[in-house]
Design an enzyme around this catalytic site. Structure first.
Site, short mmCIF file in Angstrom:
data_model
loop_
_atom_site.label_atom_id
_atom_site.label_comp_id
_atom_site.label_asym_id
_atom_site.label_seq_id
_atom_site.Cartn_x
_atom_site.Cartn_y
_atom_site.Cartn_z
N ASP A 273 0.86 -1.17 0.00
CA ASP A 273 0.00 0.00 0.00
C ASP A 273 0.90 1.22 0.00
O ASP A 273 1.96 1.24 0.61
CB ASP A 273 -0.98 -0.01 1.18
CG ASP A 273 -0.31 -0.05 2.53
OD1 ASP A 273 -0.12 1.03 3.15
OD2 ASP A 273 0.04 -1.16 3.00
N ASP B 20 -9.33 3.41 6.27
CA ASP B 20 -8.17 3.39 7.16
C ASP B 20 -8.57 4.12 8.43
O ASP B 20 -8.64 5.35 8.48
CB ASP B 20 -6.99 4.09 6.46
CG ASP B 20 -5.72 4.11 7.31
OD1 ASP B 20 -5.78 3.82 8.51
OD2 ASP B 20 -4.66 4.44 6.74
N GLU C 222 -7.61 4.43 12.36
CA GLU C 222 -6.50 4.09 13.26
C GLU C 222 -6.16 5.28 14.13
O GLU C 222 -6.95 6.20 14.29
CB GLU C 222 -5.29 3.67 12.42
CG GLU C 222 -4.89 4.71 11.37
CD GLU C 222 -3.56 4.42 10.73
OE1 GLU C 222 -2.56 4.46 11.46
OE2 GLU C 222 -3.51 4.19 9.50
#
Length: 238
Positions: free
Chosen positions: A32, A121, A123
């Site tokens: 990624d 994503d 986090e």
């Protein structure tokens, strides 16, 4: 060995298998990337073995990765499965708002056999409170808002799932209360820089992708797809 002792042996063995299931793990590598990797030679990436890539597209509701288009086209031309990811900022706008922003700037999906479902994503906050000032229940609601919006606009449903969720077990436990609400609807992309994936967030019995290192042979973070080539193809087909 008499029948009684044999039965005890079978029960003990079954208990061990239940407690520590054997994982069949493939070795399909991928990466990624974001603009931090600069210009990427995608032919070299493919030659080095990478078969898939997740590419940063958006962040919050104000940031567009300047290298997204070049990376997406480069990966496509190299014959690499590709998909976009969105870095969430649950403290600035709703999940639906950010899902729509992501969809409008590279996060879309089509069943062309080359596109991976978009990834959320979610986090650690890079510039503030770890959980963005949200309670666990509010965070779960935010993620559901994003996922439901993404699904309603794309119809992507690989197996019984919509967008991919990228996270770490520690953050998930801390900021969602270790919610098991998404295990049956969203594939898991787990981040853990170690020799094993370790404990997964609640509900998920396996990960779809594992980010195991932040550097390696190819640019960006290093990932593994937990399946075979046919499985990766099925994921792209939805």
């Amino acid at each position: 060995m008499n029948f009684k002792s044999f039965s005890a042996f079978v029960l003990a063995a079954a208990s061990l298998v239940s407690a520590s299931p054997i994982e069949k793990r493939s070795s399909i590598p991928g990466i990624d990337v974001s603009n931090w990797q600069g210009s990427i030679n995608w032919s070299t990436v493919k030659a080095n073995g990478a078969q898939f890539v997740y590419i940063k597209a958006t962040e919050g509701t104000t940031y567009l990765d300047p290298n997204f288009s070049n990376n997406y086209v480069g990966a496509t031309n190299a014959g690499i499965y590709r998909g976009g990811y969105h870095f969430a900022h649950p403290d600035v706008s709703s999940g639906a708002t950010q899902a729509n922003y992501f969809l409008a700037h590279g996060g879309g999906w089509s069943s062309d056999g080359r596109t991976l479902p978009g990834a959320l994503d979610i986090e650690y906050n890079p510039s503030g409170a770890t959980c963005y000032g949200l309670s666990a229940s509010a965070m779960v609601s935010w993620i559901k808002d994003f996922s439901n919006t993404y699904y309603s606009k794309t119809g992507v449903y690989p197996g019984t799932s919509n967008d991919m969720i990228y996270t770490t077990t520690d953050w998930w436990q801390t900021c969602t209360g270790n919610s098991a609400s998404f295990a049956s609807t969203n594939p898991l992309w787990i981040a853990r820089y170690s020799s094993s994936v370790g404990t997964l967030p609640a509900g998920w019995s396996y990960e779809t992708f594992w980010q195991y290192a932040d550097s390696g042979t190819n640019p960006g973070d290093q990932d593994i797809f937990n399946g075979d080539a046919a499985g990766l193809k099925r994921l792209s087909l939805g």
